[in-house]
Scaffold this active site. Structure first.
Site, PDB file in Angstrom:
ATOM      1  CG  ASP A  24     -11.610  12.272  19.706  1.00 41.02           C
ATOM      2  OD1 ASP A  24     -12.514  12.420  18.863  1.00 41.02           O
ATOM      3  OD2 ASP A  24     -11.765  12.499  20.917  1.00 41.02           O
ATOM      4  CE  LYS A 133     -15.046  12.596  20.663  1.00 41.06           C
ATOM      5  NZ  LYS A 133     -14.419  13.359  21.754  1.00 41.06           N
ATOM      6  CB  CYS A 166     -12.620  10.934  23.913  1.00 40.07           C
ATOM      7  SG  CYS A 166     -12.287  12.702  24.141  1.00 40.07           S
TER       8      CYS A 166
END
Length: 230
Positions: A24, A133, A166
């Protein structure tokens, strides 16, 4: 085989059967004006992290490691985010921020938006894998597990933002699926105060994986090349 100095002990792996995972690294999480910044989280110290990720990616690619990039987010209508029946609807700070500031609706973590894009400094190359995701963990509702197993990959090296959300979520899920997870601590950044970074790294090295750093990682892959890469 490569032996990486790490906490709580060294770990040995085959780079060509391992993956570097970049979680990310989007404008949402690393750039002023992105989701985390607008939600009140400090992103002022993310630039050194980006530079360290660049260094780690370069070294990993040269050593034959698979590079996997994740982008967290949803469709423009946020159907993938889940409605009121999903805990994600209630706990996602991006969704909560948009409910508080309706003018941001459709701008935060929406596929195709500036917020969703990877930061300019980090560009996937041919042979890399880029995966969307919809939740914190990169294993949830993605083909990550099958991609790794089909290549015989069991060792995962993690970088990116946010360590305590995450990154840790993906590493934990990997642990439950019998993957060996290593975090490069200076190539990660937390969402929240500094103590949550320390807490996440403590959890990882004590219960779920290993912790190292970018210089040690690069030197383990190619002892003579770190100075040139950096």
């Amino acid at each position: 085989m490569t032996t990486l100095t790490a906490r709580p002990e060294a770990i040995t792996f085959d780079p060509q059967q391992s993956a570097l995972i970049v979680v990310d690294m989007q404008n949402a999480y690393a750039t002023p004006g992105g989701y985390l910044d607008l939600a009140g989280f400090d992103v002022s110290t993310t630039r050194p992290v980006i530079a360290n990720i660049q260094t780690a990616v370069t070294a990993a690619r040269a050593a034959g490691m698979l590079i996997i990039w994740f982008q967290n987010g949803w469709d423009e209508q946020y159907v993938e985010a889940g409605g009121p029946g999903s805990p994600n609807f209630h706990k996602s700070n991006a969704l909560k921020t948009m409910r508080k500031q309706p003018q941001l609706q459709g701008k935060l973590l929406a596929k195709g938006s500036w917020d969703y894009q990877l930061v300019d400094e980090l560009v996937p190359q041919p042979g890399d894998i880029v995966l969307p995701k919809p939740r914190y963990s990169g294993f949830f509702n993605t083909p990550l597990d099958s991609i790794l197993r089909s290549r015989g990959i069991r060792h995962l090296v993690f970088t990116s933002i946010a360590t305590n959300v995450c990154v840790e979520s993906t590493l934990r899920d990997g642990f439950f699926l019998e993957y060996f997870g290593v975090v490069l601590e200076d190539a990660t950044h937390q969402a929240g105060p500094e103590f949550v970074q320390k807490a996440a790294l403590f959890n990882i090295e004590t219960f779920f994986g290993w912790v190292s750093d970018v210089e040690t990682f690069c030197d383990a892959l190619s002892p003579t090349s770190f100075a040139r890469i950096a």
